[in-house]
Design a protein around this motif. Structure first.
Motif, PDB file in Angstrom:
ATOM      1  N   SER A  58      18.617  15.902  62.296  1.00 18.43           N
ATOM      2  CA  SER A  58      18.631  15.333  60.950  1.00 18.43           C
ATOM      3  C   SER A  58      18.264  13.871  61.061  1.00 18.43           C
ATOM      4  N   ASN A  59      18.499  13.122  59.981  1.00 10.38           N
ATOM      5  CA  ASN A  59      18.137  11.703  59.995  1.00 10.38           C
ATOM      6  C   ASN A  59      18.924  10.917  61.038  1.00 10.38           C
ATOM      7  N   TYR A  60      20.069  11.447  61.466  1.00 12.85           N
ATOM      8  CA  TYR A  60      20.935  10.703  62.384  1.00 12.85           C
ATOM      9  C   TYR A  60      20.672  11.056  63.851  1.00 12.85           C
ATOM     10  N   ASN A  61      19.878  12.088  64.103  1.00  9.89           N
ATOM     11  CA  ASN A  61      19.529  12.412  65.495  1.00  9.89           C
ATOM     12  C   ASN A  61      18.161  13.097  65.529  1.00  9.89           C
ATOM     13  N   ASN A  62      17.171  12.406  65.007  1.00  6.91           N
ATOM     14  CA  ASN A  62      15.836  12.971  64.871  1.00  6.91           C
ATOM     15  C   ASN A  62      15.084  12.885  66.191  1.00  6.91           C
ATOM     16  N   LYS A  63      14.691  14.020  66.730  1.00  5.81           N
ATOM     17  CA  LYS A  63      13.918  14.056  67.966  1.00  5.81           C
ATOM     18  C   LYS A  63      12.565  14.738  67.755  1.00  5.81           C
ATOM     19  N   LEU A  64      12.148  14.861  66.499  1.00  2.00           N
ATOM     20  CA  LEU A  64      10.874  15.481  66.188  1.00  2.00           C
ATOM     21  C   LEU A  64       9.868  14.415  65.774  1.00  2.00           C
ATOM     22  N   ASN A  65       8.766  14.339  66.487  1.00  2.00           N
ATOM     23  CA  ASN A  65       7.729  13.365  66.173  1.00  2.00           C
ATOM     24  C   ASN A  65       7.120  13.639  64.806  1.00  2.00           C
ATOM     25  N   ASN A  66       6.932  12.571  64.027  1.00  3.16           N
ATOM     26  CA  ASN A  66       6.242  12.622  62.738  1.00  3.16           C
ATOM     27  C   ASN A  66       6.960  13.474  61.695  1.00  3.16           C
ATOM     28  N   ILE A  67       8.252  13.703  61.869  1.00  8.79           N
ATOM     29  CA  ILE A  67       9.056  14.387  60.852  1.00  8.79           C
ATOM     30  C   ILE A  67      10.071  13.400  60.307  1.00  8.79           C
ATOM     31  N   ASN A  68      10.125  13.281  58.988  1.00  7.54           N
ATOM     32  CA  ASN A  68      11.077  12.396  58.321  1.00  7.54           C
ATOM     33  C   ASN A  68      12.165  13.218  57.642  1.00  7.54           C
ATOM     34  N   PHE A  69      13.382  12.721  57.737  1.00  7.56           N
ATOM     35  CA  PHE A  69      14.515  13.412  57.135  1.00  7.56           C
ATOM     36  C   PHE A  69      15.161  12.531  56.069  1.00  7.56           C
ATOM     37  N   ASN A  70      15.667  13.177  55.022  1.00  5.70           N
ATOM     38  CA  ASN A  70      16.447  12.475  54.010  1.00  5.70           C
ATOM     39  C   ASN A  70      17.768  11.992  54.616  1.00  5.70           C
ATOM     40  N   ASP A  71      18.308  10.954  54.012  1.00  6.29           N
ATOM     41  CA  ASP A  71      19.501  10.296  54.565  1.00  6.29           C
ATOM     42  C   ASP A  71      20.761  11.048  54.136  1.00  6.29           C
ATOM     43  N   ILE A  72      20.979  12.210  54.739  1.00  6.61           N
ATOM     44  CA  ILE A  72      22.151  13.038  54.442  1.00  6.61           C
ATOM     45  C   ILE A  72      22.995  13.145  55.706  1.00  6.61           C
ATOM     46  N   GLU A  73      24.284  12.874  55.579  1.00  7.66           N
ATOM     47  CA  GLU A  73      25.200  12.983  56.721  1.00  7.66           C
ATOM     48  C   GLU A  73      25.828  14.376  56.728  1.00  7.66           C
ATOM     49  N   PHE A  74      25.846  15.009  57.907  1.00  5.45           N
ATOM     50  CA  PHE A  74      26.419  16.336  58.070  1.00  5.45           C
ATOM     51  C   PHE A  74      27.654  16.263  58.955  1.00  5.45           C
ATOM     52  N   HIS A  75      28.554  17.211  58.744  1.00  2.00           N
ATOM     53  CA  HIS A  75      29.786  17.254  59.528  1.00  2.00           C
ATOM     54  C   HIS A  75      29.470  17.537  60.998  1.00  2.00           C
ATOM     55  N   THR A  76      30.316  17.030  61.880  1.00  4.18           N
ATOM     56  CA  THR A  76      30.081  17.203  63.319  1.00  4.18           C
ATOM     57  C   THR A  76      30.039  18.673  63.720  1.00  4.18           C
ATOM     58  N   ASN A  77      30.819  19.524  63.043  1.00  2.18           N
ATOM     59  CA  ASN A  77      30.809  20.941  63.386  1.00  2.18           C
ATOM     60  C   ASN A  77      29.519  21.631  62.949  1.00  2.18           C
ATOM     61  N   THR A  78      28.821  21.026  62.003  1.00  2.91           N
ATOM     62  CA  THR A  78      27.493  21.528  61.648  1.00  2.91           C
ATOM     63  C   THR A  78      26.452  21.026  62.640  1.00  2.91           C
ATOM     64  N   LYS A  79      26.572  19.778  63.029  1.00  2.39           N
ATOM     65  CA  LYS A  79      25.550  19.167  63.891  1.00  2.39           C
ATOM     66  C   LYS A  79      25.647  19.598  65.344  1.00  2.39           C
ATOM     67  N   TYR A  80      26.854  19.777  65.851  1.00  3.82           N
ATOM     68  CA  TYR A  80      27.018  19.896  67.303  1.00  3.82           C
ATOM     69  C   TYR A  80      27.499  21.262  67.783  1.00  3.82           C
ATOM     70  N   THR A  81      27.651  22.220  66.881  1.00  7.89           N
ATOM     71  CA  THR A  81      28.025  23.566  67.317  1.00  7.89           C
ATOM     72  C   THR A  81      26.832  24.218  68.014  1.00  7.89           C
ATOM     73  N   LYS A  82      27.017  24.633  69.260  1.00  5.68           N
ATOM     74  CA  LYS A  82      25.964  25.288  70.032  1.00  5.68           C
ATOM     75  C   LYS A  82      26.287  26.773  70.131  1.00  5.68           C
ATOM     76  N   THR A  83      25.372  27.604  69.710  1.00  2.00           N
ATOM     77  CA  THR A  83      25.631  29.043  69.716  1.00  2.00           C
ATOM     78  C   THR A  83      24.321  29.800  69.817  1.00  2.00           C
ATOM     79  N   SER A  84      24.388  30.993  70.368  1.00  2.00           N
ATOM     80  CA  SER A  84      23.239  31.903  70.393  1.00  2.00           C
ATOM     81  C   SER A  84      23.522  33.149  69.567  1.00  2.00           C
ATOM     82  N   CYS A  85      24.642  33.165  68.871  1.00  2.00           N
ATOM     83  CA  CYS A  85      25.026  34.308  68.040  1.00  2.00           C
ATOM     84  C   CYS A  85      24.287  34.230  66.698  1.00  2.00           C
ATOM     85  N   PRO A  86      23.563  35.274  66.302  1.00  2.00           N
ATOM     86  CA  PRO A  86      22.802  35.233  65.049  1.00  2.00           C
ATOM     87  C   PRO A  86      23.644  34.887  63.829  1.00  2.00           C
ATOM     88  N   ASN A  87      24.809  35.527  63.677  1.00  2.00           N
ATOM     89  CA  ASN A  87      25.641  35.245  62.503  1.00  2.00           C
ATOM     90  C   ASN A  87      26.167  33.822  62.505  1.00  2.00           C
TER      91      ASN A  87
END
Length: 487
Positions: A58-87
């Motif tokens: 997102s705007n707070y951890n953008n690692k994509l070249n030439n992509i701009n994100f709106n200034d929206i803050e997301f909860h840490t559990n949305t940003k940092y949850t790592k999973t391979s489960c589809p659901n």
């Protein structure tokens, strides 16, 4: 080295396809694999999760070249949850969409943990019956089906050369294809707002990874019963019937407290130490007590009230008033010192403070006194969007209606009090006054303004949890009325 490519079409989850890409996105998530035969540029299948672990940008951890994100803050559990489960990946996508919804529609900037508490959207009154909303209920199916049906040939752009549209670089296995998706947030509000456009990243995968030779059948094996057909997703409803209402269940209840503790004091401010505010009017005819035929006579030294039922209070909600804060709490409201207040804006401001101090209802306050976006021209004051979200009726008329309620109760209470209670009417009209009000005198009427915000939702259904179901506030306000005596 992996290349990042952007599909130049936006998939609308509401059955539309835009032939353009946005300048700004709300978020992006690396979600799985897209199995493509690059010889024919045909999509074989979509695999959510599998061996791929989700990565949130997102705007707070953008690692994509030439992509701009709106200034929206997301909860840490949305940003940092790592999973391979589809659901679980669908849960991350939904939690991010919910955050974008309250940001775009209600101007709420604080991040909420919608990943672990998806029902907050309904419990806090933003959406009704969220589990029945088609796009949320069938999001996994929508993403898989619409992604599989897209056209890729000559329809992608290398992110390293996004702005000069150089399509000479071709897709390779192991590259990531970022596909824009969008949900129409106008369906959640009567306001015009931007679409919620986000990116989902798919690793381009060779079909051989999932094409395994079929095992030879075992001899004399019994045929397995055919699996029961899976139910198809519910048909997509018409746009006008699929989304929400504006907080019908979160109807606020506003009442006035009247009782024997209400006192009248002639020609001076009440001496009560609990008075939060004193209100005076800047014009003569806007906060008035018309005494009409009300007076006292004495019969054998017994005071008798006459004409009390003819008194009339005048209180105009949109006329400028002078507000004098008395208590420490009242003085802490920054907006109270702004110029141009009316009784209407005072009641709205107190309502906002009640919600803000509860720490339960997420509200936004103004950052300046410019009066933008329909807000009142006061700093640190509840925004119009927050008022609209928390009141079923229109804020433009709701508090004016409550001012009329104040007048109706004043009439009923004091007409009855001064007609029947000798102590009450003798304390203001004694023999020294001749039993008459003088034109131009003032009288202070203390009124307890009591507000209650009734919460509903699954967290508050326990009948024994009364204290948790209501947010309440009360202020004692001295109204200083001028006496108008008709000769």
């Amino acid at each position: 080295m992996k290349n990042n490519f952007l599909l130049s079409q936006t998939i609308l989850c509401d059955n539309k396809l835009n032939q353009y890409f946005d300048d700004y996105y709300n978020f992006s998530i690396h979600v799985g694999e897209i199995v493509i035969d690059l010889k024919e540029y045909s999509i074989q299948s979509i695999v959510l999760g599998d061996s791929q672990v989700s990565h949130f940008f997102s705007n707070y951890n953008n690692k994509l070249n030439n992509i701009n994100f709106n200034d929206i803050e997301f909860h840490t559990n949305t940003k940092y949850t790592k999973t391979s489960c589809p659901n679980a990946i669908i849960g991350i996508i939904k939690s991010a969409i919910y955050q974008c919804l309250i940001y775009s529609v209600y101007d709420i900037e604080d991040p909420f943990d919608f990943y672990n508490n998806p029902n907050l959207l309904e419990q806090d009154g933003y959406v009704e019956n969220i589990d029945n909303i088609y796009v949320f209920k069938n999001l996994k199916h929508i993403i898989e089906t619409k992604t599989k049906n897209i056209s890729i040939l000559n329809n992608y752009i290398n992110l390293h050369s996004l702005y000069n549209c150089d399509n000479n670089e071709h897709l390779s296995y192991g590259d990531i294809l970022w596909i824009p998706y969008s949900i129409d947030l106008n369906s959640f509000s009567n306001k015009n707002t931007t679409d919620n456009t986000f990116l989902l990243g798919w690793v381009i995968t060779h079909p051989s990874k999932y094409n395994h030779p079929e095992p030879e059948p075992e001899p004399e094996s019994q045929p397995e019963p055919e699996p029961e057909p899976q139910p198809e997703p519910e048909p997509e409803p018409q746009p006008e019937s699929q989304y929400i209402r504006q907080l019908i269940d979160f109807k606020s209840i506003y009442t006035l407290q009247y009782g024997s503790n209400i006192e009248c004091t002639q020609l001076k401010t009440s001496s009560q130490s609990s008075v939060d505010f004193e209100i005076k009017c800047n014009t003569y005819d806007s906060m008035v007590l018309n005494v009409n035929r009300f007076h006292l006579i004495w019969n054998n030294n017994i005071p008798i009230s006459k004409g009390a039922k003819t008194i009339e209070f005048i209180l105009k909600p949109d006329i400028p008033i002078t507000i004098i804060p008395k208590t420490k709490t009242a003085k802490s409201y920054k907006w109270i010192y702004e110029k141009g207040h009316t009784l209407n804006t005072l009641l709205k401001g107190l309502y906002g403070e009640m919600l803000s101090e509860s720490k339960t209802i997420p509200i936004e306050k103004t950052k300046n006194n410019m009066g933008l976006f329909g807000n009142e021209p006061f700093n640190d004051y509840i925004t119009n969007k927050s008022l609209t979200r928390s009141i079923h009726e229109s804020p433009l008329t709701y508090f004016k209606t409550k001012t009329k309620d104040i007048l109706n109760n004043l009439h009923q209470f004091y007409r009855h009090l001064w007609d029947n209670n000798e102590k009450a009417y003798l304390s203001i009209l004694n023999e020294d006054s001749g039993g008459l009000f003088e034109h131009g005198d003032t009288i202070t009427i203390p009124i307890d303004i009591y507000m209650k915000y009734a919460l509903t939702g699954s967290l508050y259904k326990d009948i024994n949890s009364i204290n948790r179901r209501n947010i309440e506030g009360m202020w004692n306000i001295n109204f200083v009325f001028k006496i108008n005596k008709i000769h």
